[in-house]
Design an enzyme around this catalytic site. Structure first.
Site, short mmCIF file in Angstrom:
data_model
loop_
_atom_site.label_atom_id
_atom_site.label_comp_id
_atom_site.label_asym_id
_atom_site.label_seq_id
_atom_site.Cartn_x
_atom_site.Cartn_y
_atom_site.Cartn_z
N CYS A 134 -3.29 -8.58 -5.54
CA CYS A 134 -2.59 -7.92 -4.44
C CYS A 134 -2.82 -6.41 -4.50
O CYS A 134 -3.11 -5.77 -3.47
CB CYS A 134 -1.10 -8.24 -4.51
SG CYS A 134 -0.14 -7.59 -3.14
N CYS A 135 -2.70 -5.83 -5.70
CA CYS A 135 -2.94 -4.39 -5.85
C CYS A 135 -4.38 -4.02 -5.52
O CYS A 135 -4.65 -2.97 -4.93
CB CYS A 135 -2.60 -3.95 -7.27
SG CYS A 135 -0.84 -3.88 -7.65
N CYS A 219 5.82 -0.94 -4.66
CA CYS A 219 6.05 -1.85 -3.54
C CYS A 219 7.34 -2.63 -3.79
O CYS A 219 7.70 -2.94 -4.92
CB CYS A 219 4.87 -2.81 -3.41
SG CYS A 219 3.36 -2.01 -2.81
N CYS A 222 7.63 -5.94 -6.05
CA CYS A 222 7.28 -5.81 -7.47
C CYS A 222 8.02 -4.67 -8.17
O CYS A 222 7.58 -4.20 -9.22
CB CYS A 222 5.77 -5.63 -7.61
SG CYS A 222 4.80 -7.03 -7.02
N CYS A 245 -1.06 -0.28 -11.40
CA CYS A 245 -1.51 -0.99 -10.20
C CYS A 245 -3.01 -1.19 -10.19
O CYS A 245 -3.52 -2.10 -9.53
CB CYS A 245 -1.07 -0.25 -8.94
SG CYS A 245 -1.83 1.36 -8.71
#
Length: 261
Positions: A134-135, A219, A222, A245
């Site tokens: 995702c990062c 975010c 998280c 990240c």
């Protein structure tokens, strides 16, 4: 031999030398050793020592300090924000507040590639089972694209934030960039007391989530609250063996974790 025709265009030469080397970073660390952060910024920006430079900001808990310092020297320095689509609403409001309050004249929102998101995170839930992926999609790739036009970047990292940052120098090479981009950590030696004093001295607004127990803000999915006395970044990616990240993580050519898009 006749003179060359001045109207004939000379083929452009490709410059392959790195923009900065480790020797350059070492020289900058030596030159500005013991120099205050603002004096370093004023001298370096005034002399153009960093070339094309941008500030990468999360608009998080302590971001106002570095942004205020940079703006006090040159408000036209580009400021890059990774708009991941997963931020707290409070962070987006704080971003807008600071951009206006500090008079930042070249603020840029960076967005993930829409096609990549559709292909690799169509549900928007990749953070729940693959936070690294995702990062990569929402931070690493968009920032890598944006920084291709810059020779150097400012970060807000500080040694006290986590054990992974305690030994960072003020100037270092960006290991994610083979062309020798410089990474500058102006606040690396600052303490929490230094940060608090600067907020107070310049009447800077605080991120609204700080007083709610979020000393490090990423975010929304998280980021968790942190108990008093815990590592400020312990609320990030709770339950995962992940502390960064990826935009600050060294990436090597043979690294199996290197994102591919």
């Amino acid at each position: 031999m006749a003179d060359a025709d001045p109207d004939i265009r000379i083929r452009d030469r490709i410059v392959v030398a790195p923009r900065f080397t480790q020797a350059d970073a070492d020289a900058l660390n030596a030159r500005f050793d013991g120099v205050s952060t603002r004096d370093m910024l004023a001298t370096a920006l005034g002399e153009g020592l960093f070339g094309r430079v941008a500030a990468v900001s999360s608009f998080g808990a302590e971001s106002a300090v570095l942004l205020h310092l940079i703006a006090s020297v040159d408000r036209s320095v580009p400021v890059l924000f990774l708009e991941t689509g997963k931020h707290f609403p409070e962070t987006l409001a704080y971003r807008d507040l600071l951009v206006g309050r500090l008079g930042l004249t070249d603020f840029r929102d960076l967005h993930p590639d829409a096609a990549l998101l559709a292909a690799k995170d169509a549900t928007g839930l990749r953070w729940s089972y693959d936070p690294d992926g995702c990062c990569d999609l929402r931070k690493v790739e968009p920032l890598a694209r944006a920084l291709t036009g810059f020779d150097a970047s400012f970060t807000g990292r500080k040694a006290f934030q986590s054990v992974t940052r305690t030994a960072l120098p003020r100037f270092e090479l960006d290991t994610a960039d083979a062309a020798g981009r410089l990474k500058i950590n102006p606040l690396i030696t600052w303490t929490p007391a230094d940060i608090d004093a600067y907020f107070a001295e310049h009447a800077l607004p605080r991120h609204p989530l700080v007083e709610q127990g979020f000393p490090s803000i990423g975010c929304q999915p998280c980021t968790n609250r942190v108990k008093p006395g815990e590592d400020p970044r312990s609320g990030r990616w709770t339950g995962w063996e992940k502390v960064e990240c990826g935009i600050h993580k060294p990436l090597l050519d043979d690294d199996p974790n290197l994102p591919s898009f």
